[in-house]
Scaffold this motif. Structure first.
Motif, PDB file in Angstrom:
ATOM      1  N   UNK A  92     -47.616  10.377  -2.985  1.00  0.00           N
ATOM      2  CA  UNK A  92     -47.088  10.340  -1.619  1.00  0.00           C
ATOM      3  C   UNK A  92     -48.063  10.856  -0.560  1.00  0.00           C
ATOM      4  N   UNK A  93     -49.351  10.765  -0.840  1.00  0.00           N
ATOM      5  CA  UNK A  93     -50.355  11.340   0.059  1.00  0.00           C
ATOM      6  C   UNK A  93     -50.581  10.513   1.311  1.00  0.00           C
ATOM      7  N   UNK A  94     -50.101   9.253   1.322  1.00  0.00           N
ATOM      8  CA  UNK A  94     -50.483   8.332   2.395  1.00  0.00           C
ATOM      9  C   UNK A  94     -50.053   8.794   3.781  1.00  0.00           C
ATOM     10  N   UNK A  95     -48.892   9.442   3.905  1.00  0.00           N
ATOM     11  CA  UNK A  95     -48.347   9.738   5.234  1.00  0.00           C
ATOM     12  C   UNK A  95     -49.292  10.621   6.045  1.00  0.00           C
ATOM     13  N   UNK A  96     -49.716  11.732   5.478  1.00  0.00           N
ATOM     14  CA  UNK A  96     -50.583  12.649   6.234  1.00  0.00           C
ATOM     15  C   UNK A  96     -51.950  12.028   6.491  1.00  0.00           C
ATOM     16  N   UNK A  97     -52.454  11.254   5.544  1.00  0.00           N
ATOM     17  CA  UNK A  97     -53.763  10.629   5.725  1.00  0.00           C
ATOM     18  C   UNK A  97     -53.721   9.636   6.883  1.00  0.00           C
ATOM     19  N   UNK A  98     -52.701   8.795   6.921  1.00  0.00           N
ATOM     20  CA  UNK A  98     -52.588   7.822   8.006  1.00  0.00           C
ATOM     21  C   UNK A  98     -52.298   8.505   9.339  1.00  0.00           C
ATOM     22  N   UNK A  99     -51.523   9.575   9.309  1.00  0.00           N
ATOM     23  CA  UNK A  99     -51.260  10.319  10.544  1.00  0.00           C
ATOM     24  C   UNK A  99     -52.553  10.817  11.185  1.00  0.00           C
ATOM     25  N   UNK A 100     -53.504  11.205  10.364  1.00  0.00           N
ATOM     26  CA  UNK A 100     -54.787  11.682  10.885  1.00  0.00           C
ATOM     27  C   UNK A 100     -55.460  10.586  11.710  1.00  0.00           C
ATOM     28  N   UNK A 101     -55.468   9.364  11.197  1.00  0.00           N
ATOM     29  CA  UNK A 101     -56.074   8.249  11.921  1.00  0.00           C
ATOM     30  C   UNK A 101     -55.312   7.962  13.220  1.00  0.00           C
ATOM     31  N   UNK A 102     -53.978   8.021  13.157  1.00  0.00           N
ATOM     32  CA  UNK A 102     -53.161   7.704  14.328  1.00  0.00           C
ATOM     33  C   UNK A 102     -53.376   8.731  15.427  1.00  0.00           C
ATOM     34  N   UNK A 103     -53.386  10.000  15.067  1.00  0.00           N
ATOM     35  CA  UNK A 103     -53.587  11.050  16.073  1.00  0.00           C
ATOM     36  C   UNK A 103     -54.937  10.890  16.772  1.00  0.00           C
ATOM     37  N   UNK A 104     -55.954  10.542  16.015  1.00  0.00           N
ATOM     38  CA  UNK A 104     -57.265  10.320  16.617  1.00  0.00           C
ATOM     39  C   UNK A 104     -57.228   9.151  17.600  1.00  0.00           C
ATOM     40  N   UNK A 105     -56.539   8.085  17.222  1.00  0.00           N
ATOM     41  CA  UNK A 105     -56.492   6.895  18.071  1.00  0.00           C
ATOM     42  C   UNK A 105     -55.721   7.141  19.363  1.00  0.00           C
ATOM     43  N   UNK A 106     -54.758   8.056  19.340  1.00  0.00           N
ATOM     44  CA  UNK A 106     -53.906   8.285  20.514  1.00  0.00           C
ATOM     45  C   UNK A 106     -54.455   9.330  21.472  1.00  0.00           C
ATOM     46  N   UNK A 107     -55.535  10.008  21.102  1.00  0.00           N
ATOM     47  CA  UNK A 107     -56.087  11.038  21.978  1.00  0.00           C
ATOM     48  C   UNK A 107     -56.482  10.446  23.329  1.00  0.00           C
ATOM     49  N   UNK A 108     -56.082  11.122  24.396  1.00  0.00           N
ATOM     50  CA  UNK A 108     -56.438  10.681  25.730  1.00  0.00           C
ATOM     51  C   UNK A 108     -55.568   9.575  26.291  1.00  0.00           C
ATOM     52  N   UNK A 109     -54.492   9.202  25.579  1.00  0.00           N
ATOM     53  CA  UNK A 109     -53.598   8.155  26.067  1.00  0.00           C
ATOM     54  C   UNK A 109     -52.309   8.788  26.588  1.00  0.00           C
ATOM     55  N   UNK A 110     -51.447   7.952  27.184  1.00  0.00           N
ATOM     56  CA  UNK A 110     -50.140   8.446  27.628  1.00  0.00           C
ATOM     57  C   UNK A 110     -49.040   8.078  26.636  1.00  0.00           C
TER      58      UNK A 110
END
Length: 395
Positions: A315-333
């Motif tokens: 079940x490791x996928x959730x936190x790993x994918x969250x890391x990518x998503x948080x990076x992509x959303x930085x600086x957005x609204x």
């Protein structure tokens, strides 16, 4: 003044001056009273589940017309549904009240809410629709503008709907000629245009006042085996060279989809990105006899064992994918709707073997990914409703 009198007063004045200096120095050294510590900020996404047997019953039951059969755990006779719904999420630093459907719909009158993503957003939506129907028995199913599922609430002129776009980007199956398939075993490819949003949602965003996006659960080799039907990523109409692995493709798609949302979705639209809903497969993947027959939430000290990517668990996928998503959303609204941690605890709340169809488990395995309804997504609804009303300035 007579010299004799001046001589007598001088020592007294010096003594008084000394006393004043002494008093001032004592006051100066005296510790100041620090202001009372401010209460910690409210964090809706961190907290604990508290068992409350006297919890009010869920707002809906198995008769809700918006149910999806596989998640209708009451109708499918899932055991211990009363216990499952006796756990209440208590956030750190504040309380979380249950949504009042009539008040909520009244405050968002004439607005529309859209969910875009995979079936976990659909799971979320079904909970939302069943809860809101309590305030408007005249609610009707709504499937317009390429919506996969939705409802219109005529009493409040509100539409809430879901648009299925599992990768968010456009993708399509391209089969190979039969002779080539026999040669190497690859049946074809799924072409993913990383810079092109899926048709299901690209032209509908101006209709909605609130949008909730997600993707993640389809980004794995179990969905797209590279031996037989791999993902192949394209940009500007041409294959990306060198080819991207799935995780690299996920990052590139995130970058383009977030950019599109920022450029094309109206600025006034309230935008959320829901982070991953964790799976709870124990003993193997969904197609390897994985199970989730639990009767209580996990303890906090078990979470990292289940979900930390460094443990390389199922079940490791959730936190790993969250890391990518948080990076992509930085600086957005786009606001993070971080429902991952509160959901990590709830290994007890999946449909598991209670899927409503004979032989479903034998064919598909246990469902340790989606959630029983009523269940955990009802808490997601409480949080989303609070955040929407906060943004409207009505909370």
């Amino acid at each position: 003044m007579a010299p004799k009198l001046r001589f007598l007063l001088l020592p007294r004045l010096m003594f008084l001056s000394f006393l004043l200096l002494l008093l001032y120095s004592v006051l100066l050294r005296r510790p100041t009273t620090s202001p009372p510590a401010s209460s910690p900020p409210c964090d809706l996404f961190s907290g604990r589940w508290v068992f409350q047997p006297d919890n009010p019953k869920p707002l809906y039951d198995e008769t809700c017309p918006f149910h999806r059969n596989a998640w209708n755990c009451i109708r499918n006779k899932r055991e211990n549904m009363g216990r499952l719904n006796s756990w209440r999420w208590v956030p750190n630093g504040c309380g979380l009240s249950r949504i009042d459907p009539a008040r909520f719909l009244g405050l968002i009158r004439n607005m529309n809410i859209g969910f875009v993503g995979d079936s976990l957003n659909e799971n979320f939506l079904v909970s939302f629709l069943c809860i809101l129907k309590v305030a408007d028995p005249g609610a009707k199913k709504w499937k317009k503008k390429k919506a996969w599922r939705g409802a219109y609430f005529p009493k409040f002129n509100v539409t809430v709907a879901y648009h299925r776009a599992v990768l968010l980007a456009k993708y399509q199956w391209q089969p190979k000629p039969f002779a080539d398939t026999v040669q190497d075993g690859v049946k074809g490819i799924y072409r993913v245009d990383v810079d092109t949003p899926a048709d299901d949602w690209v032209n509908i965003t101006s209709f909605y006042d609130v949008l909730i996006f997600n993707t993640g659960h389809w980004w794995g080799y179990d969905k797209f085996p590279k031996e037989t039907m791999p993902l192949v990523f394209y940009s500007k109409g041409r294959p990306i060279d060198p080819p991207l692995e799935i995780s690299q493709g996920f990052e590139v798609v995130l970058e383009h989809m977030v950019s599109h949302i920022q450029r094309k979705v109206p600025a006034k639209t309230l935008k959320f990105w829901r982070l991953q809903s964790p799976r709870h497969f124990y003993g193997g993947e969904w197609n390897q006899n994985g199970s989730c027959l639990f009767d209580k939430p996990l303890d906090e000290n078990e979470l990292d064992l289940w979900f930390d990517p460094s443990n390389n668990g199922v079940n490791k996928e959730a936190r790993r994918l969250n890391h990518f998503i948080k990076n992509a959303l930085q600086g957005t609204n786009i606001k993070l709707l971080d429902l991952t941690r509160l959901s990590e605890f709830r290994a007890d709340a999946h449909p598991a073997i209670w899927l409503g169809k004979q032989d479903a488990v034998a064919i598909w395995g246990q469902d340790c990914m989606h959630w029983c309804l009523p269940g955990v997504p009802d808490t997601w609804v409480d949080i989303l409703a609070k955040l929407i009303l906060n943004d409207l300035g009505t909370e």
